[in-house]
Design a protein around this motif. Sequence first.
Motif, short mmCIF file in Angstrom:
data_model
loop_
_atom_site.label_atom_id
_atom_site.label_comp_id
_atom_site.label_asym_id
_atom_site.label_seq_id
_atom_site.Cartn_x
_atom_site.Cartn_y
_atom_site.Cartn_z
N TRP A 160 0.83 -1.20 0.00
CA TRP A 160 0.00 0.00 0.00
C TRP A 160 0.87 1.25 0.00
CZ3 TRP A 160 -0.46 4.01 3.52
CH2 TRP A 160 -1.51 4.88 3.30
N ALA A 161 1.90 1.27 0.83
CA ALA A 161 2.78 2.45 0.93
C ALA A 161 3.50 2.70 -0.38
CB ALA A 161 3.77 2.27 2.08
N ARG A 162 3.96 1.63 -1.04
CA ARG A 162 4.63 1.80 -2.34
C ARG A 162 3.67 2.36 -3.38
NH1 ARG A 162 6.66 -3.58 -1.46
NH2 ARG A 162 8.60 -3.41 -0.34
N GLN A 163 2.45 1.85 -3.39
CA GLN A 163 1.46 2.32 -4.35
C GLN A 163 1.14 3.80 -4.09
OE1 GLN A 163 -2.55 0.99 -3.85
NE2 GLN A 163 -3.08 1.36 -5.99
N GLN A 164 0.93 4.16 -2.84
CA GLN A 164 0.60 5.54 -2.51
C GLN A 164 1.79 6.46 -2.75
OE1 GLN A 164 -2.54 6.49 -1.94
NE2 GLN A 164 -2.96 4.34 -2.28
N ASN A 165 3.00 5.97 -2.54
CA ASN A 165 4.20 6.76 -2.80
C ASN A 165 4.29 7.08 -4.29
OD1 ASN A 165 6.60 8.04 -1.94
ND2 ASN A 165 7.79 6.31 -2.68
N GLY A 166 4.05 6.08 -5.12
CA GLY A 166 4.06 6.31 -6.57
C GLY A 166 2.98 7.28 -6.99
N LEU A 167 1.79 7.13 -6.43
CA LEU A 167 0.70 8.05 -6.74
C LEU A 167 1.02 9.46 -6.28
CD1 LEU A 167 -2.19 8.41 -7.81
CD2 LEU A 167 -2.99 7.88 -5.51
N GLY A 168 1.63 9.58 -5.11
CA GLY A 168 2.03 10.90 -4.61
C GLY A 168 3.05 11.56 -5.51
N GLU A 169 4.00 10.78 -6.03
CA GLU A 169 5.00 11.34 -6.95
C GLU A 169 4.34 11.83 -8.23
OE1 GLU A 169 8.01 8.41 -7.56
OE2 GLU A 169 8.76 8.58 -5.51
N ILE A 170 3.38 11.04 -8.74
CA ILE A 170 2.68 11.45 -9.96
C ILE A 170 1.89 12.74 -9.72
CG2 ILE A 170 0.80 10.82 -11.53
CD1 ILE A 170 1.77 7.89 -11.21
#
Length: 134
Positions: free
Chosen positions: A31-41
Motif C-alpha cells: 500500500w505504501a509503495r502504491q501511494q508513494n508512486g501516486l504521490g509522486e505522480i
Amino acid sequence: MLVSGGFRSSIPLPQSGVNFSQLDRDVALKWARQQNGLGEILLSVLHGRDDSPYRRRLVKRPFMCYLCVGVVWRALELWKLDNTLTLAVDVAVKFRDIVNWYESIWPCAEIRRWTAKAVGDLEFIQASTSTPVV
C-alpha cells in the motif's frame, strides 16, 4: 479511486476503531509503495505547467483533498504501529504537500484542522527519529 477495497480492509481508517495490532507488513508495504508512486505522480502534475490538462482536472476536484488527508492519516498510523516503515512517513509528507496545495485553492476550516494535527504528528516523528522529515 485512491485506495482500493483490498487495501482498505488491511489498512482501515484510523477513526474506525479497528484493532491495529494485527498489521500485515507485506500489505502495508505494498500500500505504501502504491501511494508513494501516486504521490509522486500527483506532485509532478502539481509542479508542472499551469496549462496542463491534468493539472486543470485536479483543480476541479476539491474532494480529492479529503482523500489525500485520509492517506496522510493512514500513513501516520502505519508508522505509529511499526516505526521501521519509513516509507509511510515519506507518503505522509508527499500527500501533506498535496493537501497544502488543495488547501491553497479550496480553503476549508475542517481540512485546516486535520492538516494542523497531521503536521503536529509529523513534527513529533521528526523529533523522535534521527531522520529529518521535510
